[in-house]
Scaffold this active site. Structure first.
Site, mmCIF file in Angstrom:
data_model
loop_
_atom_site.group_PDB
_atom_site.id
_atom_site.type_symbol
_atom_site.label_atom_id
_atom_site.label_comp_id
_atom_site.label_asym_id
_atom_site.label_seq_id
_atom_site.Cartn_x
_atom_site.Cartn_y
_atom_site.Cartn_z
ATOM 1 N N GLN A 1 -9.726 18.884 -4.859
ATOM 2 C CA GLN A 1 -9.137 17.590 -4.485
ATOM 3 C C GLN A 1 -8.737 16.828 -5.756
ATOM 4 O OE1 GLN A 1 -11.597 15.767 -0.986
ATOM 5 N NE2 GLN A 1 -12.988 17.088 -2.118
ATOM 6 N N ASP B 1 -6.699 16.293 -11.983
ATOM 7 C CA ASP B 1 -6.841 16.191 -13.439
ATOM 8 C C ASP B 1 -6.503 17.461 -14.215
ATOM 9 O OD1 ASP B 1 -10.433 16.130 -12.838
ATOM 10 O OD2 ASP B 1 -9.132 17.859 -13.086
ATOM 11 N N HIS C 1 -4.526 17.777 -3.321
ATOM 12 C CA HIS C 1 -4.103 16.374 -3.456
ATOM 13 C C HIS C 1 -3.073 16.201 -4.564
ATOM 14 C CE1 HIS C 1 -7.940 14.714 -1.319
ATOM 15 N NE2 HIS C 1 -7.096 15.271 -0.508
ATOM 16 N N CYS D 1 16.137 10.210 -5.823
ATOM 17 C CA CYS D 1 17.085 11.344 -5.958
ATOM 18 C C CYS D 1 16.385 12.689 -6.114
ATOM 19 C CB CYS D 1 18.007 11.088 -7.169
ATOM 20 S SG CYS D 1 17.170 11.233 -8.764
ATOM 21 N N ASN E 1 -24.257 18.706 -5.101
ATOM 22 C CA ASN E 1 -23.760 17.332 -5.129
ATOM 23 C C ASN E 1 -24.899 16.387 -5.484
ATOM 24 O OD1 ASN E 1 -21.266 15.802 -4.674
ATOM 25 N ND2 ASN E 1 -22.559 14.653 -3.240
HETATM 26 N N1 APR Z 1 -22.620 16.537 -10.334
HETATM 27 C C1 APR Z 1 -22.693 16.613 -8.979
HETATM 28 N N2 APR Z 1 -22.217 15.652 -8.139
HETATM 29 C C2 APR Z 1 -21.664 14.557 -8.713
HETATM 30 C C3 APR Z 1 -21.550 14.398 -10.119
HETATM 31 C C4 APR Z 1 -22.065 15.447 -10.931
HETATM 32 N N3 APR Z 1 -22.020 15.390 -12.276
HETATM 33 N N4 APR Z 1 -20.950 13.206 -10.368
HETATM 34 C C5 APR Z 1 -20.695 12.646 -9.169
HETATM 35 N N5 APR Z 1 -21.104 13.447 -8.174
HETATM 36 C C6 APR Z 1 -20.978 13.250 -6.727
HETATM 37 C C7 APR Z 1 -20.996 11.809 -6.288
HETATM 38 O O1 APR Z 1 -22.312 11.353 -6.089
HETATM 39 C C8 APR Z 1 -20.199 11.877 -4.982
HETATM 40 O O2 APR Z 1 -21.064 12.182 -3.888
HETATM 41 O O3 APR Z 1 -19.677 13.718 -6.385
HETATM 42 C C9 APR Z 1 -19.248 13.056 -5.206
HETATM 43 C C10 APR Z 1 -17.811 12.596 -5.436
HETATM 44 O O4 APR Z 1 -17.344 12.029 -4.226
HETATM 45 P P1 APR Z 1 -16.041 11.088 -4.251
HETATM 46 O O5 APR Z 1 -16.163 10.119 -5.356
HETATM 47 O O6 APR Z 1 -15.844 10.588 -2.849
HETATM 48 O O7 APR Z 1 -14.859 12.081 -4.644
HETATM 49 P P2 APR Z 1 -14.093 13.111 -3.701
HETATM 50 O O8 APR Z 1 -15.022 13.670 -2.650
HETATM 51 O O9 APR Z 1 -13.424 14.068 -4.590
HETATM 52 O O10 APR Z 1 -12.988 12.163 -3.000
HETATM 53 C C11 APR Z 1 -12.015 12.782 -2.219
HETATM 54 O O11 APR Z 1 -10.792 10.699 -2.090
HETATM 55 O O12 APR Z 1 -9.975 8.816 -3.119
HETATM 56 C C12 APR Z 1 -9.647 10.067 -2.672
HETATM 57 O O13 APR Z 1 -7.884 11.374 -3.443
HETATM 58 C C13 APR Z 1 -9.176 10.934 -3.781
HETATM 59 O O14 APR Z 1 -9.473 13.326 -4.053
HETATM 60 C C14 APR Z 1 -10.146 12.098 -3.801
HETATM 61 C C15 APR Z 1 -10.704 12.079 -2.388
#
Ligand code: APR
Length: 247
Positions: A99, A102, A117, A128, A215
């Site tokens: 998702q 980067d 995404h 255009c 996670n």
């Molecule tokens: N190791 C493991 N988990 C982690 C770490 C890490 N170092 N750092 C953060 N996290 C966890 C966070 O606690 C969170 O539960 O990763 C999860 C990231 O979730 P989101 O911030 O919701 O990101 P994501 O699931 O990718 O969001 C999906 O939402 O805003 C849109 O387009 C955007 O692609 C994104 C989509």
């Protein structure tokens, strides 16, 4: 640390497909979205990351994106990205569905990559259709808050999926096909809150596959996962790659 248990699960359940979210890039210094320090704790996604917001005020949206695009250009792949590339190289990960926008998976060496995404690789003129590589967009942003199209002057749109925007059809179809065929879907660093991607684990389970999750924090699939590993993706995946002799 459950790296050995996760390693055994990956080896015993092939093909294994990986689904990543922003949590796989936080150890590269990139903010995620929904953790307590996430971007959406500071900014309202409806105001800065939705198609209506972009159409209403593209300059305001670019003012939000501009520092992020510069920061993403400085970021480096971390141990999690590298471990996933090594596991693919070793034939233990069939593909990475991400998702994230980067480009860090690609820079770490992942080859079979599905960017559901979009990414910061290019930007397109909504008027255009002219396509601009990231370097051209960054050069334009040095001279203006929002990059204009060379051909028609309209403000370019980053080729990332905004809320309210359809996902790239080929990418999302491929992601669902991979999830259906996976015997193990390994979710890394995603809150699994945003659809349609958040339905991928269901796709795997319905086809008789298993789900494992790495996670920090809960996800809606924790109770249906074969294994849930709480902790830092970098440390855990590095341990898994080492257990499997993939590094
Ligand atoms: N190791 C493991 N988990 C982690 C770490 C890490 N170092 N750092 C953060 N996290 C966890 C966070 O606690 C969170 O539960 O990763 C999860 C990231 O979730 P989101 O911030 O919701 O990101 P994501 O699931 O990718 O969001 C999906 O939402 O805003 C849109 O387009 C955007 O692609 C994104 C989509």
């Amino acid at each position: 640390m459950d790296a050995p248990a996760l390693a055994r699960l990956i080896r015993a359940n092939q093909p294994c497909v990986v689904l990543t979210g922003a949590g796989v890039s936080t150890e590269s210094g990139i903010q995620d979205f929904r953790s307590p320090t996430g971007i959406w704790a500071e900014f309202d996604p409806a105001e800065y990351a939705s198609l209506p917001a972009f159409r209403a005020d593209p300059i305001k949206v670019w003012r939000f994106y501009k520092p992020r695009i510069a920061m993403l250009a400085e970021a480096e792949p971390n141990a999690a990205h590298r471990a996933l590339a090594a596991l693919e190289e070793a034939g233990l990960v069939e593909a990475v569905v991400t998702q994230n926008i980067d480009l860090l998976h690609e820079r770490a060496g992942s080859r079979n990559l599905v960017e559901v995404h979009g990414s910061i690789r290019t930007a397109t003129c909504p008027a255009c259709g002219s396509l601009y590589p990231r370097a051209a967009v960054v050069a334009k942003l040095e001279r203006a808050d929002a990059p204009p199209c060379d051909n028609c002057g309209a403000i370019l749109k980053p080729d990332v999926v905004f809320f309210g925007e359809l996902l790239p059809a080929a990418a999302i179809e491929r992601a669902f096909e991979l999830a259906r065929r996976a015997r193990l879907l390994l979710v890394v660093g995603s809150s699994l809150e945003v659809h349609p991607v958040a339905a991928l684990p269901e796709e795997t389970l319905s086809a008789g596959g298993r789900v494992a999750i790495v996670n920090k924090g809960r996800t809606p699939y924790d109770g249906r996962a074969e294994l849930k590993v709480e902790g830092n993706a970098g440390e855990i995946l590095r341990g898994v790659a080492a257990e499997l002799g993939a590094n």
